[in-house]
Design an enzyme around this catalytic site. Structure first.
Site, PDB file in Angstrom:
ATOM      1  N   ASN A  25      26.514  -0.056  19.883  1.00 46.58           N
ATOM      2  CA  ASN A  25      27.000   0.100  21.247  1.00 46.58           C
ATOM      3  C   ASN A  25      28.404   0.712  21.145  1.00 46.58           C
ATOM      4  O   ASN A  25      29.373   0.015  20.865  1.00 46.58           O
ATOM      5  CB  ASN A  25      27.036  -1.280  21.913  1.00 46.58           C
ATOM      6  CG  ASN A  25      27.533  -1.223  23.346  1.00 46.58           C
ATOM      7  OD1 ASN A  25      27.964  -0.171  23.826  1.00 46.58           O
ATOM      8  ND2 ASN A  25      27.468  -2.355  24.024  1.00 46.58           N
ATOM      9  N   ARG A  75      22.769   1.879  22.450  1.00 48.69           N
ATOM     10  CA  ARG A  75      22.897   1.651  23.880  1.00 48.69           C
ATOM     11  C   ARG A  75      23.499   2.924  24.464  1.00 48.69           C
ATOM     12  O   ARG A  75      24.556   3.373  24.029  1.00 48.69           O
ATOM     13  CB  ARG A  75      23.829   0.482  24.146  1.00 48.69           C
ATOM     14  CG  ARG A  75      24.082   0.304  25.614  1.00 48.69           C
ATOM     15  CD  ARG A  75      25.334  -0.473  25.870  1.00 48.69           C
ATOM     16  NE  ARG A  75      25.499  -0.647  27.300  1.00 48.69           N
ATOM     17  CZ  ARG A  75      26.680  -0.819  27.883  1.00 48.69           C
ATOM     18  NH1 ARG A  75      27.772  -0.856  27.159  1.00 48.69           N
ATOM     19  NH2 ARG A  75      26.752  -0.967  29.175  1.00 48.69           N
ATOM     20  N   HIS A  98      23.025  -2.357  33.656  1.00 48.80           N
ATOM     21  CA  HIS A  98      22.590  -3.624  33.022  1.00 48.80           C
ATOM     22  C   HIS A  98      21.067  -3.696  32.916  1.00 48.80           C
ATOM     23  O   HIS A  98      20.505  -4.789  32.816  1.00 48.80           O
ATOM     24  CB  HIS A  98      23.019  -4.865  33.857  1.00 48.80           C
ATOM     25  CG  HIS A  98      24.482  -5.151  33.886  1.00 48.80           C
ATOM     26  ND1 HIS A  98      25.089  -5.655  35.005  1.00 48.80           N
ATOM     27  CD2 HIS A  98      25.445  -5.046  32.941  1.00 48.80           C
ATOM     28  CE1 HIS A  98      26.386  -5.843  34.759  1.00 48.80           C
ATOM     29  NE2 HIS A  98      26.620  -5.467  33.511  1.00 48.80           N
ATOM     30  N   ARG A 125      36.531  -5.389  39.407  1.00 48.01           N
ATOM     31  CA  ARG A 125      35.983  -4.332  40.274  1.00 48.01           C
ATOM     32  C   ARG A 125      35.749  -4.868  41.685  1.00 48.01           C
ATOM     33  O   ARG A 125      35.315  -6.013  41.848  1.00 48.01           O
ATOM     34  CB  ARG A 125      34.655  -3.820  39.717  1.00 48.01           C
ATOM     35  CG  ARG A 125      34.800  -3.092  38.409  1.00 48.01           C
ATOM     36  CD  ARG A 125      33.454  -2.722  37.822  1.00 48.01           C
ATOM     37  NE  ARG A 125      33.386  -3.149  36.437  1.00 48.01           N
ATOM     38  CZ  ARG A 125      32.280  -3.167  35.698  1.00 48.01           C
ATOM     39  NH1 ARG A 125      31.131  -2.785  36.221  1.00 48.01           N
ATOM     40  NH2 ARG A 125      32.310  -3.579  34.451  1.00 48.01           N
ATOM     41  N   GLU A 134      20.871  -8.114  24.890  1.00 47.89           N
ATOM     42  CA  GLU A 134      20.631  -6.675  25.010  1.00 47.89           C
ATOM     43  C   GLU A 134      20.391  -6.030  23.644  1.00 47.89           C
ATOM     44  O   GLU A 134      19.570  -5.126  23.518  1.00 47.89           O
ATOM     45  CB  GLU A 134      21.813  -6.013  25.737  1.00 47.89           C
ATOM     46  CG  GLU A 134      21.846  -6.415  27.204  1.00 47.89           C
ATOM     47  CD  GLU A 134      23.207  -6.265  27.866  1.00 47.89           C
ATOM     48  OE1 GLU A 134      23.401  -5.279  28.571  1.00 47.89           O
ATOM     49  OE2 GLU A 134      24.067  -7.139  27.687  1.00 47.89           O
TER      50      GLU A 134
END
Ligand code: ADP
Length: 398
Positions: A7, A92, A182, A243, A385
């Site tokens: 990743n 990823r 996601h 955010r 993941e």
């Protein structure tokens, strides 16, 4: 079969080496400050229980990957004797646009398509591509590589869910639409939920609630995503750590004009200075917020209340989109670890058949936290993941 999962971020690189026979992590680690002074590799060998820190300059991702491969084969803290033991590499990749609806074996054409999607994820896709090229340089062109996209799982959304109410040509010309993120996590935990319930996923309506630094909710019908809260970018949806999530879009030009802000400046405020951190003025970390709220900090309390309220609003709206819900699955840092947030996110939904057992909810690691008479199962399932990326990679190179 051993799969190496990568990743790559703009200045960092996380990795895991996974043995697919046992699905165990053989080694994992993180390269930080790539291309910046003070580069560091932290390499963990779970089998031996060791952690090794190596501080050495990494000019770029190629240097970082070389260091990681050296660490994997090191006679002291390594876990394999030769790189030839690695069957394939899974990456990823953040944005696959409308081109990729599933994981894909990487070819020259695929790399070009990932590059074409960079305009949607200017910080992430270029870093992902650098990771792919760095592996080619270090391990040769023959090593099979697979791209697993954050957006792919959401490509099954119907048009009424993914379109924005803007002039249609912005979709046609510029591909402005909801993509969702996601996806690897939503796919993984919805699959695990079906296994836990002992039912085929095709027969289930599931709402997956990924609450971490970034948060998103997805409505999964029969194993396919039909809606999700993140949008064209990962800024949309509920408010998050830093955010702002969805706000009235008219606020943006108002603030830009009033404070003479550039597009980059307002974007920075919305991405890095907002969310629960901006509301509380305390932290983006939910552990700090819990502590501050318990000590009477009203803005930390407000930030938590807003987060739970917005999560609940998504759960309720997706229950309607799905026409009923068999299971709600909480996952990621906050979803797996905060009983308070989970409770707040489903509080008062008993009228919809959603009822939590608040005692079970307090036990760490419990999977089923629903009350015995709840029509909807409420589950806590840790996301993974990296394992999902490794499984896709193994499947594609078989
Ligand atoms: P990322 O989106 O970076 O992958 P994670 O899924 O790791 O994020 O989630 C990180 C978040 O999880 C942090 O905000 C952290 O506060 C939160 N978290 C971790 N442990 C706990 C805990 N015990 N209680 C509440 N929040 C927690």
């Amino acid at each position: 079969m051993k799969i190496f999962v990568i990743n790559a971020g703009s200045s960092s690189l996380k990795y895991q080496l996974i043995d697919m026979e046992t699905e165990k992590v053989m080694a994992k680690g993180l390269c930080e400050r790539i291309g910046i002074e003070g580069s560091k590799l932290t390499h963990k060998n779970p089998g031996k229980g060791t952690e090794t820190e190596i501080e050495k300059p990494m000019k770029n991702h190629t240097d970082a990957i070389k260091m990681v491969l050296d660490a994997l084969t090191d006679s002291d803290y390594g876990v394999i004797s030769s790189l030839s033991e690695i069957s394939a590499v899974g990456h990823r990749v953040v944005h696959g646009g409308e081109t990729f609806s599933k994981s894909t074996l990487i070819s020259g054409e695929v790399k070009k398509a990932i590059e074409d999607c960079s305009e949607f994820a200017p910080l992430h896709n270029p870093a992902n591509l650098i990771g792919i090229n760095a592996i080619e340089q270090a391990m040769g062109k023959d090593i099979p590589q697979v791209a697993v996209f954050d957006t792919a799982f959401h490509q099954t959304m119907p048009k009424e869910a993914f379109m924005y109410g803007l002039p249609y040509e912005y979709y046609e010309k510029d591909k402005i639409r909801r993509y969702g993120f996601h996806g690897t996590s939503h796919r993984f935990v919805s699959g695990e939920a079906a296994k836990f319930l002992g039912k085929p996923i095709e027969e289930l309506n599931i709402i997956t609630v990924h609450l971490g630094n970034g948060s998103s909710v997805a409505a999964v019908k029969g194993g396919k995503c039909i809606d999700t809260s993140m949008g064209f970018t990962p800024l949309a949806g509920m408010l998050m750590g830093t955010r702002c999530g969805c706000i009235d879009p008219a606020i943006i030009p108002v603030l830009m004009n009033k404070y003479n802000l550039s597009a980059d400046e307002i974007s920075d405020i919305m991405n890095k200075k907002s969310g629960v951190a901006g509301i509380s003025g305390v932290s983006s970390d939910f552990r700090d917020l819990d502590k501050a709220a318990a000590e009477g900090n009203e803005r930390a309390r407000l930030a938590l209340d807003m987060f739970m309220y917005q999560t609940k609003a998504y759960i309720a709206s997706y229950a309607a989109a799905l026409g009923g819900v068999d299971a709600i699955v909480f996952t990621a840092g906050v979803g797996e670890n905060s009983p308070e947030v989970r409770e707040g996110a489903v509080k008062g939904m008993e009228f919809m058949g959603i009822k939590m057992d608040t005692e079970k909810n307090k036990i760490r690691g419990t999977v089923d936290i629903s009350a015995a008479d709840s029509k909807t199962k409420i589950l806590v399932i840790p996301t993974n993941e990296e394992l999902m990326i490794a499984k896709d990679t193994a499947e594609l190179v078989k």
